[in-house]
Every structure is written in C-alpha cells, then in structure tokens.
Design a protein around this motif. Structure first.
Motif, mmCIF file in Angstrom:
data_model
loop_
_atom_site.group_PDB
_atom_site.id
_atom_site.type_symbol
_atom_site.label_atom_id
_atom_site.label_comp_id
_atom_site.label_asym_id
_atom_site.label_seq_id
_atom_site.Cartn_x
_atom_site.Cartn_y
_atom_site.Cartn_z
ATOM 1 N N VAL A 120 0.820 -1.209 0.000
ATOM 2 C CA VAL A 120 0.000 0.000 0.000
ATOM 3 C C VAL A 120 0.859 1.266 0.000
ATOM 4 O O VAL A 120 0.337 2.366 -0.134
ATOM 5 C CB VAL A 120 -0.986 0.034 1.189
ATOM 6 C CG1 VAL A 120 -1.995 -1.091 1.068
ATOM 7 C CG2 VAL A 120 -0.262 -0.018 2.517
ATOM 8 N N GLY A 121 2.166 1.118 0.171
ATOM 9 C CA GLY A 121 3.039 2.277 0.176
ATOM 10 C C GLY A 121 4.495 1.873 0.068
ATOM 11 O O GLY A 121 4.866 0.741 0.373
ATOM 12 N N LEU A 122 5.312 2.812 -0.369
ATOM 13 C CA LEU A 122 6.751 2.606 -0.465
ATOM 14 C C LEU A 122 7.439 3.745 0.266
ATOM 15 O O LEU A 122 7.192 4.919 -0.024
ATOM 16 C CB LEU A 122 7.207 2.588 -1.930
ATOM 17 C CG LEU A 122 8.706 2.526 -2.163
ATOM 18 C CD1 LEU A 122 9.276 1.194 -1.688
ATOM 19 C CD2 LEU A 122 9.032 2.757 -3.633
ATOM 20 N N GLU B 293 10.382 11.040 10.745
ATOM 21 C CA GLU B 293 9.365 11.084 9.705
ATOM 22 C C GLU B 293 9.941 10.519 8.407
ATOM 23 O O GLU B 293 11.132 10.640 8.135
ATOM 24 C CB GLU B 293 8.940 12.543 9.507
ATOM 25 C CG GLU B 293 7.616 12.732 8.849
ATOM 26 C CD GLU B 293 7.172 14.190 8.897
ATOM 27 O OE1 GLU B 293 5.984 14.411 9.122
ATOM 28 O OE2 GLU B 293 8.011 15.096 8.705
ATOM 29 N N VAL B 294 9.079 9.866 7.599
ATOM 30 C CA VAL B 294 9.506 9.317 6.313
ATOM 31 C C VAL B 294 8.567 9.788 5.209
ATOM 32 O O VAL B 294 7.390 10.072 5.458
ATOM 33 C CB VAL B 294 9.550 7.766 6.322
ATOM 34 C CG1 VAL B 294 10.642 7.249 7.238
ATOM 35 C CG2 VAL B 294 8.207 7.167 6.683
ATOM 36 N N ALA B 295 9.096 9.866 3.999
ATOM 37 C CA ALA B 295 8.272 10.159 2.829
ATOM 38 C C ALA B 295 7.778 8.828 2.283
ATOM 39 O O ALA B 295 8.557 7.889 2.100
ATOM 40 C CB ALA B 295 9.086 10.908 1.782
ATOM 41 N N VAL B 296 6.469 8.741 2.043
ATOM 42 C CA VAL B 296 5.854 7.505 1.561
ATOM 43 C C VAL B 296 5.129 7.783 0.259
ATOM 44 O O VAL B 296 4.315 8.709 0.180
ATOM 45 C CB VAL B 296 4.852 6.940 2.602
ATOM 46 C CG1 VAL B 296 4.112 5.737 2.038
ATOM 47 C CG2 VAL B 296 5.553 6.590 3.901
ATOM 48 N N ARG B 297 5.424 6.968 -0.754
ATOM 49 C CA ARG B 297 4.669 7.048 -2.007
ATOM 50 C C ARG B 297 3.501 6.077 -1.874
ATOM 51 O O ARG B 297 3.695 4.859 -1.774
ATOM 52 C CB ARG B 297 5.527 6.662 -3.198
ATOM 53 C CG ARG B 297 4.753 6.764 -4.511
ATOM 54 C CD ARG B 297 5.598 6.471 -5.688
ATOM 55 N NE ARG B 297 6.292 5.212 -5.474
ATOM 56 C CZ ARG B 297 6.789 4.459 -6.429
ATOM 57 N NH1 ARG B 297 6.726 4.846 -7.662
ATOM 58 N NH2 ARG B 297 7.380 3.328 -6.156
ATOM 59 N N HIS C 233 5.143 16.856 -2.669
ATOM 60 C CA HIS C 233 5.807 16.365 -3.884
ATOM 61 C C HIS C 233 5.319 14.964 -4.260
ATOM 62 O O HIS C 233 6.102 14.083 -4.594
ATOM 63 C CB HIS C 233 7.328 16.373 -3.729
ATOM 64 C CG HIS C 233 7.903 17.724 -3.472
ATOM 65 N ND1 HIS C 233 7.928 18.711 -4.422
ATOM 66 C CD2 HIS C 233 8.452 18.265 -2.355
ATOM 67 C CE1 HIS C 233 8.484 19.794 -3.907
ATOM 68 N NE2 HIS C 233 8.801 19.554 -2.654
ATOM 69 N N GLY C 234 4.000 14.752 -4.169
ATOM 70 C CA GLY C 234 3.410 13.474 -4.547
ATOM 71 C C GLY C 234 3.546 12.376 -3.502
ATOM 72 O O GLY C 234 3.201 11.234 -3.759
ATOM 73 N N ARG C 235 4.063 12.721 -2.352
ATOM 74 C CA ARG C 235 4.247 11.732 -1.298
ATOM 75 C C ARG C 235 3.602 12.220 -0.016
ATOM 76 O O ARG C 235 3.343 13.404 0.152
ATOM 77 C CB ARG C 235 5.722 11.477 -1.059
ATOM 78 C CG ARG C 235 6.344 10.776 -2.287
ATOM 79 C CD ARG C 235 7.808 10.618 -2.217
ATOM 80 N NE ARG C 235 8.455 9.869 -3.252
ATOM 81 C CZ ARG C 235 8.262 9.905 -4.547
ATOM 82 N NH1 ARG C 235 7.312 10.632 -5.045
ATOM 83 N NH2 ARG C 235 8.968 9.206 -5.397
#
Length: 174
Positions: free
Chosen positions: A7-9, A19-23, A58-60
């Motif tokens: 469901v996410g990367l 904190e992390v950026a998830v696509r 930025h799309g994430r």
C-alpha cells in the motif's frame, strides 16, 4: 495470514524526528490515518502504527510512525514497502471494480471460449494497466480497458476478452 498487499513505499527519511516520505500505492485514503497499522515488508513481520501524516508533499505523504524514533531509524526502513493483509482491503463487490491482486491467476478466454492462458502479472502504465497473460508457449499483453475486457468474473476465476485485430494474432498462429 493471507496474501500481503503493498500500500506504500518508503522513499526516504524526512527531517530528524523519524518522519519518512511515503509514495502511496493505494486508492484507499484512510490507509495512512493516525492509528492505522501497516506491516513493514518484505515479509510484513514488523507492524508500524501511523502517528501522524502530512501532505501530499511532492506526490508523497510525510508519515511519522510511533515505532520509529529519529532519523537514523527512519533511514533504516528507507526503500521498504508497507503492506496490509489482503483481508483488510475493502470490498468492491457492489461495483464493477476489482483489486489488482484479484486478477492475477485468473484464466483469460476470448468471447468465443478459447483459453489464452492465465494472468501472471499486472503492469501499471500511465494510460492503463496491462495484463501479462502466460499461455502454453507464449506471453500475451492485454490492455485492461473496457474496449478489450468484456467480463471479469472473480468468483468464477476467469476473464473474458473481445477479439480485436492485432491484439493476439501471434498467439493464434502458434
């Protein structure tokens, strides 16, 4: 446990507080709400609880997991997928839609009843998905669009497609 669905990367660490950026790889927006529990891949053996979410950026999405403390731990999970158990995916029974994982393994037949093989994988392209169908001796690419796919019968285990010129002549010559 059933099949695990991505469901996410996690693409990178963001900031110094963990904190992390998830696509996102899902259409289910509630998947990343605070309190949601996701499984860290590849085996889904580590549950992570969403503490907070911001974005899109930025799309994430910028996600803070309760179990991840600081940038160093966030860097350690970079590049990993976030998973759910397939039983946790919402039902689409009342619509003509279906989940990608439900299509893999289905038999593909023409409207005339000729079997072309089984869906081995789904390729995601900007215009539409493409189903990779593995036949007895060849591979066929089927565009997953209404003009080609006439019926998807998940309980029956099959997909019916229309014969269109140029779509699978190579398979018919074999």
């Amino acid at each position: 446990m059933n099949e695990l669905l991505a469901v996410g990367l996690i693409t990178r660490a963001h900031g110094v507080k963990g904190e992390v950026a998830v696509r996102p790889l899902t259409e289910v927006e509630s998947r990343f709400r605070p309190g949601s529990v996701l499984l860290l891949g590849p085996g889904g053996d580590r549950p992570l609880t969403v503490g907070s979410v911001r974005g899109p950026h930025h799309g994430r999405l910028l996600v803070r997991f309760r179990e991840v403390e600081g940038r160093e731990e966030a860097e350690e999970i970079r590049g990993q997928v976030l998973l759910i158990d397939s039983q946790d995916s919402p039902s689409l029974e009342e619509t003509d839609r279906f989940w990608v994982h439900q299509v893999v393994g289905l038999e593909v037949r023409t409207e005339e009843g000729r079997s072309l093989g089984r869906v081995r994988e789904v390729l995601h392209n900007p215009a539409n998905d493409v189903w990779v169908v593995e036949g007895e001796s060849d591979e066929i690419l089927i565009p997953a669009v209404r003009e080609v796919v006439s019926d998807v019968d998940i309980p029956g285990g099959r997909v019916v497609i229309k014969r269109l010129p140029g779509l699978f002549e190579e398979a018919e010559e074999a």
